[in-house]
Design a protein around this motif. Sequence first.
Motif, PDB file in Angstrom:
ATOM      1  N   SER A   5      22.217  34.885  75.723  1.00 24.74           N
ATOM      2  CA  SER A   5      20.914  34.348  75.307  1.00 24.74           C
ATOM      3  C   SER A   5      19.857  34.528  76.395  1.00 24.74           C
ATOM      4  O   SER A   5      18.663  34.520  76.109  1.00 24.74           O
ATOM      5  N   TRP A   6      20.277  34.700  77.628  1.00 22.05           N
ATOM      6  CA  TRP A   6      19.346  34.903  78.740  1.00 22.05           C
ATOM      7  C   TRP A   6      19.002  36.376  78.955  1.00 22.05           C
ATOM      8  O   TRP A   6      18.089  36.691  79.735  1.00 22.05           O
ATOM      9  N   ILE A   7      19.705  37.276  78.327  1.00 21.61           N
ATOM     10  CA  ILE A   7      19.438  38.710  78.503  1.00 21.61           C
ATOM     11  C   ILE A   7      18.327  39.121  77.544  1.00 21.61           C
ATOM     12  O   ILE A   7      18.498  39.045  76.321  1.00 21.61           O
ATOM     13  N   PRO A   8      17.188  39.566  78.102  1.00 18.01           N
ATOM     14  CA  PRO A   8      16.109  39.991  77.205  1.00 18.01           C
ATOM     15  C   PRO A   8      16.512  41.250  76.443  1.00 18.01           C
ATOM     16  O   PRO A   8      17.205  42.113  76.972  1.00 18.01           O
ATOM     17  N   PHE A   9      16.110  41.325  75.232  1.00 20.23           N
ATOM     18  CA  PHE A   9      16.369  42.483  74.366  1.00 20.23           C
ATOM     19  C   PHE A   9      17.853  42.711  74.104  1.00 20.23           C
ATOM     20  O   PHE A   9      18.266  43.835  73.842  1.00 20.23           O
ATOM     21  N   TRP A  10      18.683  41.663  74.201  1.00 15.72           N
ATOM     22  CA  TRP A  10      20.114  41.844  73.953  1.00 15.72           C
ATOM     23  C   TRP A  10      20.374  42.357  72.539  1.00 15.72           C
ATOM     24  O   TRP A  10      21.147  43.291  72.343  1.00 15.72           O
ATOM     25  N   HIS A  11      19.726  41.776  71.552  1.00 17.15           N
ATOM     26  CA  HIS A  11      19.997  42.163  70.169  1.00 17.15           C
ATOM     27  C   HIS A  11      19.586  43.607  69.870  1.00 17.15           C
ATOM     28  O   HIS A  11      20.365  44.336  69.237  1.00 17.15           O
ATOM     29  N   PRO A  12      18.448  44.090  70.309  1.00 18.00           N
ATOM     30  CA  PRO A  12      18.145  45.508  70.083  1.00 18.00           C
ATOM     31  C   PRO A  12      19.101  46.452  70.830  1.00 18.00           C
ATOM     32  O   PRO A  12      19.475  47.495  70.308  1.00 18.00           O
ATOM     33  N   VAL A  13      19.519  46.054  72.034  1.00 20.12           N
ATOM     34  CA  VAL A  13      20.479  46.877  72.787  1.00 20.12           C
ATOM     35  C   VAL A  13      21.816  46.914  72.048  1.00 20.12           C
ATOM     36  O   VAL A  13      22.435  47.975  71.909  1.00 20.12           O
ATOM     37  N   LYS A  14      22.258  45.760  71.562  1.00 21.60           N
ATOM     38  CA  LYS A  14      23.511  45.695  70.801  1.00 21.60           C
ATOM     39  C   LYS A  14      23.402  46.542  69.538  1.00 21.60           C
ATOM     40  O   LYS A  14      24.333  47.286  69.196  1.00 21.60           O
ATOM     41  N   LEU A  15      22.282  46.447  68.858  1.00 20.52           N
ATOM     42  CA  LEU A  15      22.073  47.226  67.632  1.00 20.52           C
ATOM     43  C   LEU A  15      22.111  48.728  67.932  1.00 20.52           C
ATOM     44  O   LEU A  15      22.722  49.498  67.197  1.00 20.52           O
ATOM     45  N   ALA A  16      21.491  49.141  69.036  1.00 21.42           N
ATOM     46  CA  ALA A  16      21.503  50.561  69.416  1.00 21.42           C
ATOM     47  C   ALA A  16      22.923  51.014  69.750  1.00 21.42           C
ATOM     48  O   ALA A  16      23.353  52.109  69.360  1.00 21.42           O
ATOM     49  N   PHE A  17      23.691  50.170  70.451  1.00 21.71           N
ATOM     50  CA  PHE A  17      25.070  50.504  70.789  1.00 21.71           C
ATOM     51  C   PHE A  17      25.919  50.627  69.523  1.00 21.71           C
ATOM     52  O   PHE A  17      26.690  51.578  69.369  1.00 21.71           O
ATOM     53  N   ILE A  18      25.762  49.688  68.606  1.00 17.90           N
ATOM     54  CA  ILE A  18      26.510  49.732  67.347  1.00 17.90           C
ATOM     55  C   ILE A  18      26.125  50.975  66.549  1.00 17.90           C
ATOM     56  O   ILE A  18      26.984  51.624  65.940  1.00 17.90           O
ATOM     57  N   ALA A  19      24.838  51.319  66.553  1.00 17.77           N
ATOM     58  CA  ALA A  19      24.398  52.532  65.850  1.00 17.77           C
ATOM     59  C   ALA A  19      25.094  53.749  66.437  1.00 17.77           C
ATOM     60  O   ALA A  19      25.547  54.635  65.709  1.00 17.77           O
ATOM     61  N   TRP A  20      25.216  53.801  67.761  1.00 13.74           N
ATOM     62  CA  TRP A  20      25.906  54.916  68.414  1.00 13.74           C
ATOM     63  C   TRP A  20      27.380  54.949  68.010  1.00 13.74           C
ATOM     64  O   TRP A  20      27.950  56.018  67.797  1.00 13.74           O
ATOM     65  N   LEU A  21      28.005  53.783  67.884  1.00 15.82           N
ATOM     66  CA  LEU A  21      29.405  53.732  67.454  1.00 15.82           C
ATOM     67  C   LEU A  21      29.573  54.196  66.013  1.00 15.82           C
ATOM     68  O   LEU A  21      30.541  54.876  65.673  1.00 15.82           O
ATOM     69  N   VAL A  22      28.633  53.832  65.145  1.00 16.42           N
ATOM     70  CA  VAL A  22      28.773  53.988  63.701  1.00 16.42           C
ATOM     71  C   VAL A  22      28.335  55.350  63.192  1.00 16.42           C
ATOM     72  O   VAL A  22      29.029  55.956  62.370  1.00 16.42           O
ATOM     73  N   LEU A  23      27.190  55.813  63.611  1.00 15.18           N
ATOM     74  CA  LEU A  23      26.590  56.984  62.974  1.00 15.18           C
ATOM     75  C   LEU A  23      27.451  58.236  63.143  1.00 15.18           C
ATOM     76  O   LEU A  23      27.928  58.531  64.240  1.00 15.18           O
ATOM     77  N   PRO A  24      27.659  58.973  62.047  1.00 14.12           N
ATOM     78  CA  PRO A  24      28.535  60.144  62.101  1.00 14.12           C
ATOM     79  C   PRO A  24      28.021  61.250  63.022  1.00 14.12           C
ATOM     80  O   PRO A  24      28.808  62.068  63.490  1.00 14.12           O
ATOM     81  N   GLN A  25      26.742  61.276  63.312  1.00 10.86           N
ATOM     82  CA  GLN A  25      26.207  62.288  64.223  1.00 10.86           C
ATOM     83  C   GLN A  25      26.751  62.088  65.642  1.00 10.86           C
ATOM     84  O   GLN A  25      26.888  63.045  66.398  1.00 10.86           O
ATOM     85  N   PHE A  26      27.043  60.843  66.003  1.00  8.37           N
ATOM     86  CA  PHE A  26      27.490  60.533  67.363  1.00  8.37           C
ATOM     87  C   PHE A  26      28.995  60.286  67.455  1.00  8.37           C
ATOM     88  O   PHE A  26      29.600  60.604  68.459  1.00  8.37           O
ATOM     89  N   ARG A  27      29.576  59.658  66.432  1.00 11.65           N
ATOM     90  CA  ARG A  27      31.004  59.297  66.437  1.00 11.65           C
ATOM     91  C   ARG A  27      31.402  58.602  67.733  1.00 11.65           C
ATOM     92  O   ARG A  27      32.378  58.934  68.394  1.00 11.65           O
ATOM     93  N   GLY A  28      30.593  57.607  68.114  1.00  9.10           N
ATOM     94  CA  GLY A  28      30.802  56.894  69.364  1.00  9.10           C
ATOM     95  C   GLY A  28      32.134  56.183  69.449  1.00  9.10           C
ATOM     96  O   GLY A  28      32.758  56.140  70.504  1.00  9.10           O
ATOM     97  N   ALA A  29      32.591  55.610  68.342  1.00  6.79           N
ATOM     98  CA  ALA A  29      33.875  54.900  68.358  1.00  6.79           C
ATOM     99  C   ALA A  29      35.016  55.864  68.675  1.00  6.79           C
ATOM    100  O   ALA A  29      35.889  55.554  69.491  1.00  6.79           O
ATOM    101  N   SER A  30      35.013  57.045  68.068  1.00  9.40           N
ATOM    102  CA  SER A  30      36.051  58.038  68.373  1.00  9.40           C
ATOM    103  C   SER A  30      35.949  58.512  69.814  1.00  9.40           C
ATOM    104  O   SER A  30      36.961  58.727  70.481  1.00  9.40           O
TER     105      SER A  30
END
Length: 164
Positions: free
Chosen positions: A65-90
């Motif tokens: 809760s003290w980290i500014p912009f935590w939610h947008p950073v988390k959303l960007a990280f999740i997008a990298w994991l999820v999107l097939p162009q990046f296949r971040g999880a693999s």
Amino acid sequence: MGMYWTIVSYLQSLTGPGLMLLYPLYASIRAIESPSKVDDEQWLTYWILYSFLTLVEMAAATLFSWIPFWHPVKLAFIAWLVLPQFRGASFIYQRFVREQLIKYRQWLDKDNLGAGGSENQRKLMEDIQSPKAKAKVEHFISENGPDAFDIIYEAAVHEAQKEK
């Protein structure tokens, strides 16, 4: 400025669950239904990473809760994991998790291949699980259909029974 943040937080509350839950749910169902194991790896790894991130986030909620912009950073990280162009999880699985599994296989599988298997058996298991081997299996399945392995297996069992 206040209206801008209100709009951004509203959009984030809509895109977050869609990106973190709905699309992965749909893609996981498609992966289960496909003959390919490559997409299974992507989505199983995603759910493991997402669960781990959620647990860490719950345990350290006050800190986050003290980290500014935590939610947008988390959303960007999740997008990298999820999107097939990046296949971040693999990528994370192949680059970090798989290396550690291979490194600590003996300790993790004391009753299985790690303790009782020979060095040749361990090497064979590593080769079978390699990305190159997976790609060759995918190619074989795409050319011969998903039932091809069953036919080969049945023929091998039949030949093994003949030799007895």
